[in-house]
Scaffold this motif. Structure first.
Motif, PDB file in Angstrom:
ATOM      1  N   ILE A 121      -6.266   6.923  -3.497  1.00  0.00           N
ATOM      2  CA  ILE A 121      -4.992   6.200  -3.459  1.00  0.00           C
ATOM      3  C   ILE A 121      -3.890   7.078  -2.872  1.00  0.00           C
ATOM      4  CG2 ILE A 121      -3.257   5.036  -4.873  1.00  0.00           C
ATOM      5  CD1 ILE A 121      -5.436   4.302  -6.835  1.00  0.00           C
ATOM      6  N   THR A 122      -3.924   8.369  -3.199  1.00  0.00           N
ATOM      7  CA  THR A 122      -2.903   9.282  -2.684  1.00  0.00           C
ATOM      8  C   THR A 122      -2.977   9.403  -1.170  1.00  0.00           C
ATOM      9  OG1 THR A 122      -2.944  10.551  -4.747  1.00  0.00           O
ATOM     10  CG2 THR A 122      -2.011  11.627  -2.814  1.00  0.00           C
ATOM     11  N   SER A 167      -1.728   6.198   0.449  1.00  0.00           N
ATOM     12  CA  SER A 167      -0.268   6.119   0.374  1.00  0.00           C
ATOM     13  C   SER A 167       0.388   7.124   1.309  1.00  0.00           C
ATOM     14  CB  SER A 167       0.194   6.370  -1.068  1.00  0.00           C
ATOM     15  OG  SER A 167      -0.377   5.433  -1.960  1.00  0.00           O
ATOM     16  N   ASN A 168      -0.233   8.284   1.466  1.00  0.00           N
ATOM     17  CA  ASN A 168       0.348   9.302   2.339  1.00  0.00           C
ATOM     18  C   ASN A 168       0.309   8.878   3.805  1.00  0.00           C
ATOM     19  OD1 ASN A 168       1.435  12.123   2.493  1.00  0.00           O
ATOM     20  ND2 ASN A 168      -0.326  12.355   3.847  1.00  0.00           N
ATOM     21  N   ALA A 200       3.215  10.517  -2.545  1.00  0.00           N
ATOM     22  CA  ALA A 200       2.050   9.631  -2.560  1.00  0.00           C
ATOM     23  C   ALA A 200       1.244   9.757  -3.843  1.00  0.00           C
ATOM     24  CB  ALA A 200       1.158   9.934  -1.353  1.00  0.00           C
ATOM     25  N   ILE A 232       2.100   7.299  -7.683  1.00  0.00           N
ATOM     26  CA  ILE A 232       1.500   6.044  -8.155  1.00  0.00           C
ATOM     27  C   ILE A 232       0.157   6.280  -8.839  1.00  0.00           C
ATOM     28  CG2 ILE A 232       0.529   3.836  -7.410  1.00  0.00           C
ATOM     29  CD1 ILE A 232       2.716   3.606  -5.381  1.00  0.00           C
ATOM     30  N   LYS A 258       1.813  -0.799  -5.629  1.00  0.00           N
ATOM     31  CA  LYS A 258       1.422  -0.556  -4.241  1.00  0.00           C
ATOM     32  C   LYS A 258       2.170  -1.478  -3.289  1.00  0.00           C
ATOM     33  CE  LYS A 258      -3.213   0.748  -5.778  1.00  0.00           C
ATOM     34  NZ  LYS A 258      -4.642   0.361  -5.769  1.00  0.00           N
ATOM     35  N   LEU A 300       5.676  -0.241  -2.795  1.00  0.00           N
ATOM     36  CA  LEU A 300       5.711   0.891  -1.866  1.00  0.00           C
ATOM     37  C   LEU A 300       5.528   0.418  -0.430  1.00  0.00           C
ATOM     38  CD1 LEU A 300       5.659   3.949  -1.233  1.00  0.00           C
ATOM     39  CD2 LEU A 300       3.183   3.880  -1.643  1.00  0.00           C
ATOM     40  N   ILE A 301       4.570  -0.468  -0.212  1.00  0.00           N
ATOM     41  CA  ILE A 301       4.315  -0.969   1.137  1.00  0.00           C
ATOM     42  C   ILE A 301       5.528  -1.728   1.664  1.00  0.00           C
ATOM     43  CG2 ILE A 301       2.895  -2.576   2.474  1.00  0.00           C
ATOM     44  CD1 ILE A 301       0.574  -1.849   0.591  1.00  0.00           C
ATOM     45  N   CYS A 344       8.396   0.775   2.526  1.00  0.00           N
ATOM     46  CA  CYS A 344       8.089   1.499   3.766  1.00  0.00           C
ATOM     47  C   CYS A 344       8.163   0.571   4.975  1.00  0.00           C
ATOM     48  CB  CYS A 344       6.701   2.132   3.671  1.00  0.00           C
ATOM     49  SG  CYS A 344       6.581   3.492   2.481  1.00  0.00           S
ATOM     50  N   ASN A 352      -3.371  -4.436   3.700  1.00  0.00           N
ATOM     51  CA  ASN A 352      -2.840  -4.444   2.334  1.00  0.00           C
ATOM     52  C   ASN A 352      -2.295  -5.821   1.966  1.00  0.00           C
ATOM     53  OD1 ASN A 352      -2.856  -1.375   1.605  1.00  0.00           O
ATOM     54  ND2 ASN A 352      -1.967  -1.467   3.648  1.00  0.00           N
TER      55      ASN A 352
END
Length: 326
Positions: free
Chosen positions: A94-95, A98-99, A141, A144, A170, A173-174, A177, A223
């Motif tokens: 997941i990190t 996200s990164n 990242a 979460i 998630k 965050l998406i 961004c 996503n």
């Protein structure tokens, strides 16, 4: 004819995910070796934010596909890793995902600052801040997954259910961004049109914008598609087996696209291509020939003329500003 067993179908879907992620990992490992090695070895590249962010993007994609391949492999062979190992794999998966998104956001903000505030950007930009930005994005990242997995639940099977935790976090965050990226490129387009460098005759600028948009789409769209499939399944409008089939097709297609997108983006940089040709002469020529053949096959109407360097004003969106003080 006997209908296929649901467990066999699930195993087939899992095999597709495993092989897709493994192939993407091998491709990313190869291009990480030649592109990131060149960026690290060349001082003029590792001092430019544009190339350092490409380094971070390729490395994040390498980690993501590597961990994703290992995660699906242990599911495919029905291994039973310890709960701590499962948490570590899920956290890293997941990190890294996200990164990738945060790195794309940093790339958009970098171009926004370079285009809209060129004097401040050239005066205040130092060579070490992009490397520190990479460390910062990895730290952000990890928030979460560490928040979701720090509850210390009872041991559970290490499967894809572990990845579905925190879907709301998630999506937030998406969405954030995506809003930042959309704002950045909207301002870039507005500023470019004001300066007169983004017009009908500047096909390179339009292709650069289209390439950036495609790269962002292949990372953002899956996503939203998976979130939509989950909502349809929960509401009863989509059967579970249909949702699984759609999910594996989305995963395979977008994994291949996510694997190719940063490589194509990096190989379009002429400064990077020059250094790559010096370090890996024969290999880069073959890769460049393959990319040109692909472009000719997908766009047969384009003239087969050699690519030339454009002026700085025409490449305002994709050209790094000189690192000089004001």
């Amino acid at each position: 004819m006997t209908p296929p067993n649901s467990s066999d179908v699930a195993a087939d879907y899992l095999a597709v995910r495993m092989w897709a992620s493994t192939v993407c990992f091998l491709i990313m490992a190869f291009f990480n070796l030649i592109i990131n090695w060149t960026i690290v070895c060349e001082e003029r590249l590792r001092r430019h934010a544009r190339f350092v962010l490409i380094f971070h993007l390729l490395f994040s994609a390498l980690v993501y596909f590597g961990v994703c391949s290992a995660f699906h492999l242990q599911m495919y062979v029905r291994a039973s890793p310890p709960p701590a190992a499962c948490r570590a794999v899920v956290t890293l998966l997941i990190t890294s995902a996200s990164n990738i998104l945060l790195t794309l956001t940093a790339m958009a903000l970098d171009r926004y600052c370079a285009v809209c505030f060129p004097l401040k950007y050239s005066a205040g930009c130092s060579w070490h801040w992009p490397w520190l930005t990479g460390l910062l994005t990895w730290g952000l990242a990890a928030v979460i997954p560490l928040t979701l997995l720090a509850d210390g639940d009872a041991p559970k099977p290490c499967n894809r259910e572990q990845l579905r935790k925190g879907s709301v976090h998630k999506m937030v965050l998406i969405s954030v961004c995506f809003a930042v990226i959309l704002f950045s490129y909207a301002r870039i387009l507005q500023e470019s049109r004001r300066l007169g460098v983004l017009n009908r005759s500047n096909s390179m600028g339009r292709r650069t914008i289209a390439l950036h948009g495609t790269q962002l789409a292949v990372y953002l769209l899956p996503n939203f598609v998976n979130f939509l499939l989950q909502c349809l399944e929960r509401s009863g409008q989509l059967r579970s087996d249909t949702r699984s089939l759609c999910g594996v097709l989305v995963f395979a297609f977008f994994s291949a696209a996510q694997c190719v997108a940063p490589v194509v983006y990096g190989l379009r940089k002429e400064e990077l291509l020059e250094d790559l040709q010096r370090h890996f002469p024969g290999l880069v020529c073959n890769v460049a020939g393959l990319l040109k053949w692909t472009v000719r096959r997908t766009h047969p109407g384009l003239p087969a003329c050699p690519r030339e360097r454009a002026s700085t004003s025409q490449r305002l969106i994709s050209q790094e500003l000189p690192q000089t003080s004001v």
